[in-house]
Scaffold this motif. Structure first.
Motif, PDB file in Angstrom:
ATOM      1  N   TRP B  22      25.280  -0.551  11.118  1.00  0.00           N
ATOM      2  CA  TRP B  22      24.203  -0.445  10.142  1.00  0.00           C
ATOM      3  C   TRP B  22      22.897  -0.987  10.723  1.00  0.00           C
ATOM      4  O   TRP B  22      22.911  -1.817  11.641  1.00  0.00           O
ATOM      5  CB  TRP B  22      24.558  -1.238   8.877  1.00  0.00           C
ATOM      6  CG  TRP B  22      25.687  -0.652   8.077  1.00  0.00           C
ATOM      7  CD1 TRP B  22      25.830   0.651   7.720  1.00  0.00           C
ATOM      8  CD2 TRP B  22      26.812  -1.356   7.535  1.00  0.00           C
ATOM      9  NE1 TRP B  22      26.979   0.812   6.977  1.00  0.00           N
ATOM     10  CE2 TRP B  22      27.601  -0.412   6.841  1.00  0.00           C
ATOM     11  CE3 TRP B  22      27.237  -2.678   7.552  1.00  0.00           C
ATOM     12  CZ2 TRP B  22      28.781  -0.752   6.188  1.00  0.00           C
ATOM     13  CZ3 TRP B  22      28.410  -3.031   6.893  1.00  0.00           C
ATOM     14  CH2 TRP B  22      29.179  -2.068   6.221  1.00  0.00           C
ATOM     15  N   CYS B  23      21.772  -0.567  10.158  1.00  0.00           N
ATOM     16  CA  CYS B  23      20.477  -1.058  10.633  1.00  0.00           C
ATOM     17  C   CYS B  23      20.402  -2.567  10.374  1.00  0.00           C
ATOM     18  O   CYS B  23      20.904  -3.042   9.357  1.00  0.00           O
ATOM     19  CB  CYS B  23      19.319  -0.409   9.869  1.00  0.00           C
ATOM     20  SG  CYS B  23      19.354   1.369   9.873  1.00  0.00           S
ATOM     21  N   CYS B  26      20.113  -4.327   6.733  1.00  0.00           N
ATOM     22  CA  CYS B  26      20.656  -3.451   5.690  1.00  0.00           C
ATOM     23  C   CYS B  26      21.495  -4.267   4.708  1.00  0.00           C
ATOM     24  O   CYS B  26      22.244  -5.168   5.098  1.00  0.00           O
ATOM     25  CB  CYS B  26      21.527  -2.377   6.335  1.00  0.00           C
ATOM     26  SG  CYS B  26      22.410  -1.365   5.121  1.00  0.00           S
ATOM     27  N   CYS B  57      26.150   5.936   4.960  1.00  0.00           N
ATOM     28  CA  CYS B  57      26.107   4.626   5.636  1.00  0.00           C
ATOM     29  C   CYS B  57      27.153   3.724   5.001  1.00  0.00           C
ATOM     30  O   CYS B  57      27.949   3.083   5.676  1.00  0.00           O
ATOM     31  CB  CYS B  57      24.731   3.989   5.475  1.00  0.00           C
ATOM     32  SG  CYS B  57      23.419   4.902   6.279  1.00  0.00           S
ATOM     33  N   ASN B 127      21.716   2.658  -3.246  1.00  0.00           N
ATOM     34  CA  ASN B 127      20.436   2.323  -2.598  1.00  0.00           C
ATOM     35  C   ASN B 127      19.358   3.329  -3.000  1.00  0.00           C
ATOM     36  O   ASN B 127      18.283   3.388  -2.413  1.00  0.00           O
ATOM     37  CB  ASN B 127      20.581   2.238  -1.069  1.00  0.00           C
ATOM     38  CG  ASN B 127      21.183   3.504  -0.475  1.00  0.00           C
ATOM     39  OD1 ASN B 127      21.296   4.523  -1.164  1.00  0.00           O
ATOM     40  ND2 ASN B 127      21.554   3.455   0.795  1.00  0.00           N
ATOM     41  N   GLN B 203      21.916  -1.853  -3.524  1.00  0.00           N
ATOM     42  CA  GLN B 203      21.931  -2.173  -2.094  1.00  0.00           C
ATOM     43  C   GLN B 203      20.615  -1.754  -1.468  1.00  0.00           C
ATOM     44  O   GLN B 203      20.138  -0.639  -1.660  1.00  0.00           O
ATOM     45  CB  GLN B 203      23.113  -1.442  -1.433  1.00  0.00           C
ATOM     46  CG  GLN B 203      23.151  -1.531   0.075  1.00  0.00           C
ATOM     47  CD  GLN B 203      22.967  -0.180   0.726  1.00  0.00           C
ATOM     48  OE1 GLN B 203      23.401   0.841   0.213  1.00  0.00           O
ATOM     49  NE2 GLN B 203      22.280  -0.157   1.866  1.00  0.00           N
ATOM     50  N   CYS B 205      18.299  -0.438   1.116  1.00  0.00           N
ATOM     51  CA  CYS B 205      18.192   0.337   2.351  1.00  0.00           C
ATOM     52  C   CYS B 205      16.839  -0.009   2.947  1.00  0.00           C
ATOM     53  O   CYS B 205      15.808   0.489   2.504  1.00  0.00           O
ATOM     54  CB  CYS B 205      18.288   1.836   2.096  1.00  0.00           C
ATOM     55  SG  CYS B 205      17.842   2.822   3.541  1.00  0.00           S
ATOM     56  N   ILE B 206      16.904  -0.860   3.928  1.00  0.00           N
ATOM     57  CA  ILE B 206      15.672  -1.448   4.439  1.00  0.00           C
ATOM     58  C   ILE B 206      14.805  -0.421   5.172  1.00  0.00           C
ATOM     59  O   ILE B 206      13.604  -0.578   5.304  1.00  0.00           O
ATOM     60  CB  ILE B 206      16.027  -2.661   5.330  1.00  0.00           C
ATOM     61  CG1 ILE B 206      14.811  -3.558   5.524  1.00  0.00           C
ATOM     62  CG2 ILE B 206      16.584  -2.248   6.650  1.00  0.00           C
ATOM     63  CD1 ILE B 206      15.197  -4.963   5.911  1.00  0.00           C
ATOM     64  N   TYR B 208      14.814   3.231   4.538  1.00  0.00           N
ATOM     65  CA  TYR B 208      14.311   4.395   3.797  1.00  0.00           C
ATOM     66  C   TYR B 208      13.932   4.117   2.351  1.00  0.00           C
ATOM     67  O   TYR B 208      13.372   4.987   1.686  1.00  0.00           O
ATOM     68  CB  TYR B 208      15.345   5.531   3.842  1.00  0.00           C
ATOM     69  CG  TYR B 208      15.588   6.030   5.233  1.00  0.00           C
ATOM     70  CD1 TYR B 208      14.572   6.689   5.940  1.00  0.00           C
ATOM     71  CD2 TYR B 208      16.805   5.832   5.863  1.00  0.00           C
ATOM     72  CE1 TYR B 208      14.784   7.131   7.238  1.00  0.00           C
ATOM     73  CE2 TYR B 208      17.027   6.283   7.154  1.00  0.00           C
ATOM     74  CZ  TYR B 208      16.012   6.921   7.837  1.00  0.00           C
ATOM     75  OH  TYR B 208      16.216   7.356   9.104  1.00  0.00           O
TER      76      TYR B 208
END
Ligand SMILES: Cc1ncc(C[n+]2csc(CCOP(=O)(O)OP(=O)(O)O)c2C)c(N)n1
Ligand code: SF4
Ligand SMILES: [Mg+2]
Lengths: 645, 344
Positions: B22-23, B26, B57, B127, B203, B205-206, B208
């Protein structure tokens, strides 16, 4: 018009000899007339009389089509005889027409000189209009080349059931039983099994049972009287010589269900069946839903996707996952089949093919999903494909599908079709003990130091590890995975190897050598079929051989992978002809696999091949054989005219 | 309460050797940790635990938990999980899905797993975006969400996961968010519920859809914007200075002020997790005028699907013998004699 005798009463009816080798009867009526029931019960009594038989139920897609219309006609054809029967018969000798629409739709199929039994009570102005008849065909001489036995079956039925105090509408419901009674008399069949069946069926309504029995008996008695009067003759057909043993009739849908139950037992696994209603596949769900005591769980899912996914989930958890559908439903399952191939879990997918594309011809038969079965997935996704050739053959084929799925850890597609699913034939009841068990193995501890969920055995199959097994935790999924660990691995070399391994596993599945089911193993012409074309091809090749033609019949069960000797076998013939109910799909696969000059013979009318049309095409390969005017090799991609029915 | 025997494990026992993809930053990381922290507290047995996911994801989740895991296809995880549970009802199944996976392509399956009430925990990572396919608007994206597929802002009305779940017949609805310290409690309550337990997890989504939940999830002022529900306790928030009451005229919820802790006279409702009507109102409570309802919103078990299936199989098999030879020779049969042998 309501007289018993046809206009020229002294003409012998239908040209049928007193004891013919085989007879084809078609019962046709409105979809509300109960023709499928009539046909089914006639089949049973014929089977009990010891005749070989084949049936072809042909019903409309509509549940209750408007009464009397052409598209509401439902028909049931049965071919039975004292010799081996391979098909439901090309053309009926006897047509029972319960209304004008049934006559109109089915007349073209009737043999010249054939017998028409018609219910004049239903030939009203209104029904004639609905069938687009300008004049009553029973009266205008248009049926001169047939024998016509027309009388008021409706009225006679009402009379017969009068003592039971039913209203006219209810009384007329027994019309089909009256007709069945007449047919039973005509072919000298016992009535007792039908009596028993009626009593069982209407257990809670003994009045209705009695009314139907009275109608049946009245139809039967009418035959006797009419015979005395002249026009109607009783026909005797000797029992077919067959191997000793216990017999029953079986439809393809029943045989598939029983074969799956047997296959699961031989694999020593409980079975999970996920289905979603669709014609003609639903019958399998219905049969299996009643076999819970065999460790069968049936699950009617929210759609075909959920049905297959649940089956894969059950396989993952250690049961034998099975799913079944037709055309559009199989299309929906495609993505999940890919996951089954990727995660290498056992799964049986039964495809009861129907006419396509799209919704196509839901109640008619076709073999046009072969490409889809063999090639129809994203990515290189090899999957074994196996096809049943007849209702009874479907039993063994289902067992074979279970064997391949569990032994090789792979989805397997089993092809049947609408014809096989619905048609019935006598079946020598097999003994389960005659089948070799193939118990499934679960891995419960690592084979070496490390747990390797994708390490293959000598067959190329990965181990089956049930969740719940201590110390064996691992993850699987649809992303490309490492050759041994099964962990995500996108590396180029690994994908190349995994693609090769998946292909090799399926290519190397042990399938029996191809045999020749009729004729020599080399020669002038091989007629190569698969699936439900077995019956007509077999009979046509047999007839042609009797005329002295050097022709053999090869019928392929293992469509993918193919038997390893098949290429050499085909190359031993000067010509290869492939009749199939599609535009030439198996022909293309054969050409591709073996570089043989396979010629197509195709038909997509929704109706099975007729023996005569196959004989005609085979004849074209044999110039100078007596009785054969042809002599021309058919041109490539020849399409038979599809207008015969 | 799925696994019969409680097993002693630590957080470490639930970590795999797989590289997490994951990024950085995230919210999925925090959820993973919360789950790994919860499982030992439940006494869960890794060998009996199965994580089943779809695609997204969020659905990569099973690879990072040392248990059994099945990463299936987009939207269909509920169907795989249903099959697995019917085949082995003793498995402790956790389902992981996303807002796209569970409500777009898989909305149908999510609906049916809930209405059938298959015993499992269903975690929907919401997210409000399609993360894995690089940021398109999802069915939960707010109106006006700008994304590659909606360059001037989305215009379709968002679905509300918890409302969808309740409408589908879910008997447990929980809500939490990735970095919340209460998330393990919600997970534990879900696990204790026998039946399909639906948990919506907001959650971040940092990449998008950064910080879309900050309006209620940001630590600063959280007290005023989060209503943590507890069974049998009054619905209080903002340091017990506000509460949720029922307006008996409009039959709707309202925010009331509570002075000196006297919530009774302010008419604040005591949370009853089995009250379906109030659960519905809490789920539909618009954020802004109201705080975000979090915790266990609804919990009222009823018989599970797999129990019904097992029961039916038992009843259908009663007095019947699983004799294949007899089954094959059933119905109206006839014997051709000669050296006839009866196969039965
Ligand atoms: C049949 C199919 N269609 C489309 C995709 C592409 N796809 C992968 S994930 C995804 C959306 C995921 O969104 P969501 O469920 O919200 O998960 P997130 O990545 O946000 O966690 C899509 C459309 C796919 N894998 N399979
Ligand atoms: S794209 Fe969004 S949801 Fe996906 S890993 Fe990155 S931050 Fe997480
Ligand atoms: Mg998402």
């Amino acid at each position: 018009m309501a007289t018993a005798a046809p206009s020229d009463a002294d003409r012998p009816h239908s040209g049928l000899p007193a004891s013919p080798e085989a007879v084809v009867v078609r019962f046709a009526g409105d979809s509300g007339d109960g023709m499928q029931l009539t046909g089914g019960q006639f089949t049973l009594s014929t089977a009990l009389a010891g005749n070989d038989l084949a049936t072809f139920p042909d019903f409309p897609a509509e549940i209750r089509a408007p009464q009397g219309t052409l598209f509401g006609v439902s028909a049931f054809q049965i071919n039975f005889g004292s010799r081996e029967i391979n098909t439901a018969g090309d053309a009926p000798d006897v047509l029972v027409a319960m209304n004008p629409a049934a006559l109109k739709v089915n007349l073209a199929a009737l043999k010249p000189g054939g017998l028409i039994i018609a219910d004049t009570g239903a030939f009203t102005k209104r029904n004639l209009d609905k069938a687009h008849y300008d004049a009553n065909p029973l009266e205008d001489g248009s049926l001169a080349k047939f024998d016509v036995l027309a009388f008021d079956i409706s009225e006679k039925t009402i009379e017969a059931v009068k003592p039971f105090g039913l209203g006219n509408k209810d009384a007329l419901r027994s019309k089909n039983m009256w007709t069945l009674g007449l047919a039973l008399w005509m072919f000298d069949r016992p009535r007792e099994p039908i009596h028993d069946w009626l009593k069982a069926k209407f257990k809670s309504k003994p009045d209705i049972a009695d009314a139907n029995i009275a109608a049946l008996d009245a139809g039967h008695a009418y035959g006797e009287t009419a015979e005395l009067a002249g026009p109607l003759k009783q026909v005797h057909i000797d029992p077919t010589p067959s191997a000793p043993g216990l017999y029953r009739t079986v439809t393809g849908a029943e045989a598939v269900s029983l074969g799956l139950v047997a296959g699961a037992q031989l694999a020593e696994l409980p079975m999970f069946f996920g289905g979603y209603p669709i014609t003609p596949a639903s019958a399998i769900l219905h049969h299996l839903a009643r076999l819970k005591e065999f460790g069968v769980t049936t699950f009617q899912a929210e759609d075909e996707i959920a049905a297959i996914c649940a089956a894969i989930g059950a396989s993952y958890a250690g049961q034998l996952g099975v799913t079944s559908s037709s055309g559009p439903g199989i299309a929906l399952k495609t993505e999940a089949i890919g996951l089954g191939i990727m995660t290498e879990l056992p799964l049986v997918i039964v495809n009861s093919q129907r006419g396509g594309p799209s919704t196509g011809l839901p109640t008619k038969t076709e073999q046009s999903d072969l490409y889809q079965a063999v090639y129809g997935r994203n990515g290189d996704a090899p999957m074994p494909v196996i096809a049943a050739r007849s209702p009874s053959d479907a039993f063994e084929v289902a067992i074979e599908a279970c064997r391949i799925a569990t032994q090789y850890m792979t989805p397997v597609m089993l092809l049947t079709d609408g014809y096989i699913a619905n048609a019935a034939e006598p079946w020598k009841v097999p003994n389960p003990a005659d089948f070799e068990p193939f118990p499934a193995q679960f891995l419960t501890e690592p084979r070496g130091e490390e747990l390797l969920p994708y390490k293959r055995d000598e067959k190329g199959a990965r181990p089956w590890i049930k969740p719940g097994t201590p110390g064996m935790m691992h993850r699987i999924g649809g992303i490309e995975k490492h050759e041994l660990t099964g962990n995500i691995d996108y590396s180029p070399d690994n994908h190349q190897r995994m693609t090769d391994l998946r292909k090799a596993k399926v290519d190397n599945i042990a399938v029996p050598d191809q045999d020749v089911c009729l004729g020599e193993t080399s020669g002038k012409l091989a007629v190569v079929g698969w699936g439900s074309t077995y019956g007509p091809i077999h009979r046509a090749v047999d007839n042609c051989r009797a005329k002295g033609m050097d022709v053999s019949h090869i019928h392929v069960r293992h469509i993918w992978p193919m038997p390893s000797n098949l290429g050499d076998l085909l190359r031993g013939f000067d010509h290869v002809l492939v009749p199939e109910m599609n535009t030439g799909q198996f022909k293309t696969v054969l050409r591709d696999q073996f570089l043989v000059d396979a010629r197509p013979l195709t038909k997509t009318s929704g109706q099975p091949f007729q023996i005569a049309e196959l004989e005609r095409e085979i004849g074209k390969f044999f110039d100078g054989v007596p009785g054969n005017e042809g002599g021309q090799v058919p041109a490539n991609d020849q399409q038979l005219p599809s207008t015969e029915v | 309460m799925n696994a019969p025997a409680k097993i002693e494990t630590t957080l470490k026992d639930w970590e795999t050797d797989q590289e997490v993809r994951w990024c950085p930053g995230c919210g999925d990381y925090a959820i993973l940790k919360a789950v790994q922290r919860t499982l030992p507290q439940l006494g869960a047995d890794p060998a009996n635990t199965v994580f089943i996911s779809g695609i997204g994801c969020s659905s990569r989740f099973p690879y990072y938990i040392e248990s059994y895991g099945f990463h299936t296809i987009h939207g269909r995880a509920p169907a795989f999980a249903t099959g697995a549970k019917l085949a082995n009802p003793d498995l402790d199944v956790w389902l992981v899905t996303g807002d796209g996976d569970g409500l777009s392509i898989g909305g149908n399956h999510l609906m049916h797993v809930l209405r059938r009430n298959v015993n499992m925990q269903i975690m929907l990572f919401n997210n409000e975006i399609y993360g894995l396919t690089k940021g398109q608007a999802s069915p939960t994206s707010r109106e006006g969400t700008k994304s590659p597929s909606t360059p001037i802002g989305s215009y379709d009305h968002p679905a509300r996961p918890a409302a969808f779940a309740l409408g589908s017949g879910a008997r447990f609805i929980g809500r939490g968010f990735d970095v919340s310290k209460h998330l393990p409690d919600v997970l534990k309550a879900a696990h204790a519920h026998k039946g399909a337990a639906f948990i919506e997890i907001f959650q971040n989504c940092i990449v998008y859809n950064k910080d879309v939940f900050n309006d209620f999830a940001a630590p600063k002022g959280a007290e005023d914007r989060q209503l943590w529900l507890e069974n049998g306790k009054p619905m209080l928030f903002a340091g017990d200075t506000k509460g949720i009451a029922l307006n008996r005229e409009t039959l709707s919820l309202e925010v009331v002020d509570v002075t000196d802790g006297d919530w009774q006279s302010a008419g604040v409702i005591v949370h009853d997790v089995t009250n379906r009507s109030v659960a519905h109102m809490l789920i539909e409570m618009p954020f802004g005028p109201f705080p975000m309802a979090l915790g266990v919103l609804y919990d009222d078990p009823r018989p599970t699907f797999e129990d019904a299936v097992i029961e039916e199989r038992k009843r259908a098999s009663e007095g019947k013998e699983a004799n294949l030879a007899k089954l094959l020779g059933k119905g109206q049969t006839w014997t051709v004699s000669g050296t006839a042998q009866d196969p039965i």
